[in-house]
Design an enzyme around this catalytic site. Structure first.
Site, PDB file in Angstrom:
ATOM      1  N   ASN A  49       0.806  -1.230   0.000  1.00  0.00           N
ATOM      2  CA  ASN A  49       0.000   0.000   0.000  1.00  0.00           C
ATOM      3  C   ASN A  49       0.838   1.279   0.000  1.00  0.00           C
ATOM      4  O   ASN A  49       0.602   2.192  -0.781  1.00  0.00           O
ATOM      5  CB  ASN A  49      -0.988  -0.004   1.174  1.00  0.00           C
ATOM      6  CG  ASN A  49      -0.313  -0.118   2.520  1.00  0.00           C
ATOM      7  OD1 ASN A  49       0.765  -0.690   2.652  1.00  0.00           O
ATOM      8  ND2 ASN A  49      -0.943   0.426   3.540  1.00  0.00           N
TER       9      ASN A  49
ATOM     10  N   SER B  40      -1.203  -7.438   7.322  1.00  0.00           N
ATOM     11  CA  SER B  40      -2.425  -7.801   8.026  1.00  0.00           C
ATOM     12  C   SER B  40      -2.134  -8.444   9.379  1.00  0.00           C
ATOM     13  O   SER B  40      -1.067  -9.019   9.598  1.00  0.00           O
ATOM     14  CB  SER B  40      -3.261  -8.766   7.181  1.00  0.00           C
ATOM     15  OG  SER B  40      -2.660 -10.048   7.156  1.00  0.00           O
ATOM     16  N   THR B  41      -3.105  -8.353  10.271  1.00  0.00           N
ATOM     17  CA  THR B  41      -2.953  -8.937  11.601  1.00  0.00           C
ATOM     18  C   THR B  41      -2.827 -10.448  11.535  1.00  0.00           C
ATOM     19  O   THR B  41      -2.020 -11.052  12.255  1.00  0.00           O
ATOM     20  CB  THR B  41      -4.137  -8.527  12.487  1.00  0.00           C
ATOM     21  OG1 THR B  41      -4.117  -7.096  12.652  1.00  0.00           O
ATOM     22  CG2 THR B  41      -4.064  -9.183  13.854  1.00  0.00           C
TER      23      THR B  41
ATOM     24  N   VAL C 167      -1.580 -12.391   9.145  1.00  0.00           N
ATOM     25  CA  VAL C 167      -0.239 -12.777   8.710  1.00  0.00           C
ATOM     26  C   VAL C 167       0.786 -12.403   9.774  1.00  0.00           C
ATOM     27  O   VAL C 167       1.721 -13.165  10.059  1.00  0.00           O
ATOM     28  CB  VAL C 167       0.113 -12.121   7.355  1.00  0.00           C
ATOM     29  CG1 VAL C 167       1.555 -12.442   6.958  1.00  0.00           C
ATOM     30  CG2 VAL C 167      -0.843 -12.597   6.272  1.00  0.00           C
TER      31      VAL C 167
ATOM     32  N   GLU D 231       3.871  -4.038  12.337  1.00  0.00           N
ATOM     33  CA  GLU D 231       2.857  -2.988  12.202  1.00  0.00           C
ATOM     34  C   GLU D 231       1.710  -3.593  11.414  1.00  0.00           C
ATOM     35  O   GLU D 231       1.834  -3.888  10.228  1.00  0.00           O
ATOM     36  CB  GLU D 231       3.433  -1.762  11.499  1.00  0.00           C
ATOM     37  CG  GLU D 231       2.555  -0.545  11.676  1.00  0.00           C
ATOM     38  CD  GLU D 231       2.019  -0.040  10.368  1.00  0.00           C
ATOM     39  OE1 GLU D 231       0.777  -0.108  10.193  1.00  0.00           O
ATOM     40  OE2 GLU D 231       2.807   0.410   9.531  1.00  0.00           O
TER      41      GLU D 231
ATOM     42  N   CYS E  42      -3.014   1.620   6.671  1.00  0.00           N
ATOM     43  CA  CYS E  42      -3.308   1.021   7.978  1.00  0.00           C
ATOM     44  C   CYS E  42      -3.885   2.053   8.940  1.00  0.00           C
ATOM     45  O   CYS E  42      -4.657   1.707   9.839  1.00  0.00           O
ATOM     46  CB  CYS E  42      -2.042   0.408   8.561  1.00  0.00           C
ATOM     47  SG  CYS E  42      -0.644   1.556   8.613  1.00  0.00           S
TER      48      CYS E  42
END
Length: 489
Positions: free
Chosen positions: A152, A230-231, A233, A251, A285
């Site tokens: 991103n 992502s959370t 992963v 993060e 995020c």
């Protein structure tokens, strides 16, 4: 500076990957194939880690002014190639020109901050409880750091780890997201090669997660894994790293709230919300996920927000006045449309947008949303704004904290102390009063609480993450070990 990015980069060499698979790099706006690259496999990953480990030993001993000189040269190379970098961010990551330009500027600031790190590897001299002893504490590099960068904000979020890692005497192996192999990795190989970084210190492995995703974490060499994503992963990476007793800097996802109190300046709040929600299509995020508005000002806020959102230009990210470009791929479009459909079935109303062309989802606004609908419960990561009413300050705080995320957020109130008091009660790593949630400054601690991650990036805080401490004591006079030794004489 090299501009052909069809190979991976190991030990100062541009090579073809050894996997039987390849990765097609595609422009997310128009579907144009940018190039095909042969994937890396476990053999390539092992070579990269071995090269990094070998190079790091000498780099750790390098004089601080020499480390700084290479980082300063990398700054010059980046600035000389600004247009090239922005162009790649637009065509590979779907960044609008405005976002790509801002991402480049943020990356410059990160690198500028990193140039100070070689002279900030501070130690301490501390007293001892033992007569004649001197306690010394040294700050040393960890060794080799594995970096997994996202798609991103690929350039900024990669350099956020690369620059401080190199500046503090570490070597790195970076695996960029397969959607953004250039802006999340290969550009840096070219930049630091041109800056004269010794070979082996920066290695870029472009490969599929199914082939090398776990191995970049479980390989015996890296002492820290830096991951942005992502959370789900991130949790998996944390489990793998924990088994190897490796440090992690994670993060992860967010469900960031934007709270509008009844005494807020509505026009200011609307402008903040528009930026924090629709900047880079909401694929950040820190993007606003839920806009919580006091019922006394809900209709006023909604009307102005919708009227201004109508003027957002969406479409081709290469047009300099485009506000909202494409999502990174069509899987993201389908995921968001699924949550949108279910939430509408549960009573939400689409007041603007909801249409799709290719990977471009038109700026969308929903009202009559509840805090338990899928569009509120899940991280949207797209250009969909949801407006949720609340009755009291206590209810807003409870709604904000109900989900297990805590990355960023914001509160709007004309009473600064009231806004600050509410901000203190939101369980999050970062929060902003009378602003929006998308803020990142190179000298400020960046990171989340709960399911939004571990550790902090930027400033003095990333120094803590990417280094380790060593206690070395010096006994200046003969030590008396008491009866343990006396009885032996």
């Amino acid at each position: 500076m090299k501009t052909d990015f069809t190979r991976i980069y190991i030990d100062g060499k541009w090579l073809n990957g050894n996997s039987e698979k390849s990765i097609i790099n595609v422009n997310p706006f128009n579907g144009e194939e940018l190039f095909t690259i042969q994937s890396a496999n476990k053999e390539d990953l092992d070579s990269a880690y071995k090269a990094a480990q070998q190079a790091q030993d000498e780099w750790a001993k390098e004089l601080p002014q020499n480390k700084r000189a290479i980082l300063e040269k990398a700054l010059v190379v980046m600035q000389e190639n600004k247009e090239l970098i922005i162009d790649w961010l637009i065509k590979e990551a779907g960044s609008t020109f405005m976002k790509a330009s801002a991402e480049f500027g943020a990356s410059i600031n990160i690198l500028k901050e990193a140039t100070t790190y070689p002279f900030r590897m501070e130690g301490k001299i501390l007293p001892s409880q033992t007569p004649g002893k001197e306690n010394r504490v040294y700050r040393n590099p960890l060794g080799v750091i594995g970096i997994i960068s996202p798609w991103n904000f690929p350039f900024h979020l990669a350099i956020r780890s690369i620059a401080p890692a190199i500046a503090t005497g570490n070597a790195v192996v970076i695996k960029p997201a397969t959607d953004t192999p250039v802006t999340g990795g290969l550009l840096f190989a070219s930049i630091f090669e041109a800056a004269g970084l010794p070979k082996g210190l920066l290695n870029v492995i472009v490969g599929r997660g199914s082939e090398i995703g776990d191995e970049i974490v479980t390989h015996k060499t890296p002492r820290l894994i830096s991951f942005t994503g992502s959370t789900d992963v991130g949790r998996h990476i944390g489990e793998l790293a924990g088994k190897g007793l490796k440090k992690t800097a994670l993060e992860l996802g967010g469900n960031n709230v934007f709270i509008v109190m009844d005494d807020a300046n509505i026009e200011q709040a609307v402008e903040s919300a528009l930026f924090g929600k629709f900047y880079h299509q909401g694929q950040i995020c820190m993007s606003i996920n839920r806009i919580l508005v006091h019922k006394e000002v809900y209709d006023e806020f909604a009307e102005l927000f919708i009227n201004m959102a109508k003027n957002l230009k969406y479409g081709n990210p290469a047009d300099k006045d485009t506000n909202v470009g494409p999502l990174i791929n069509h899987d993201q479009v389908e995921r968001i449309l699924g949550d949108l459909k279910t939430s509408v079935e549960q009573g939400a109303k689409i007041r603007l947008g909801g249409t799709v062309e290719g990977n471009v989802l038109a700026p969308t606004v929903l009202t009559d949303v509840t805090n338990t609908m899928p569009i509120a419960e899940n991280e949207i990561f797209g250009p969909v704004a949801i407006l949720i009413p609340f009755d009291s300050e206590e209810e807003a705080i409870e709604m904000a904290n109900i989900y297990p995320f805590g990355l960023s957020g914001s509160v709007h109130s004309s009473n600064i102390e009231r806004g600050t008091s509410i901000a203190h009660k939101i369980h999050t790593g970062m929060i902003h009063v009378n602003d929006q949630s998308v803020n990142d400054e190179a000298h400020m601690p960046f990171g989340g609480e709960k399911d939004s991650g571990l550790g902090r990036f930027n400033g003095e805080w990333v120094l803590e993450e990417f280094t380790t401490l060593k206690w070395l004591s010096v006994q200046h006079i003969r030590r008396d070990y008491g009866p343990f030794i006396n009885q032996l004489k």
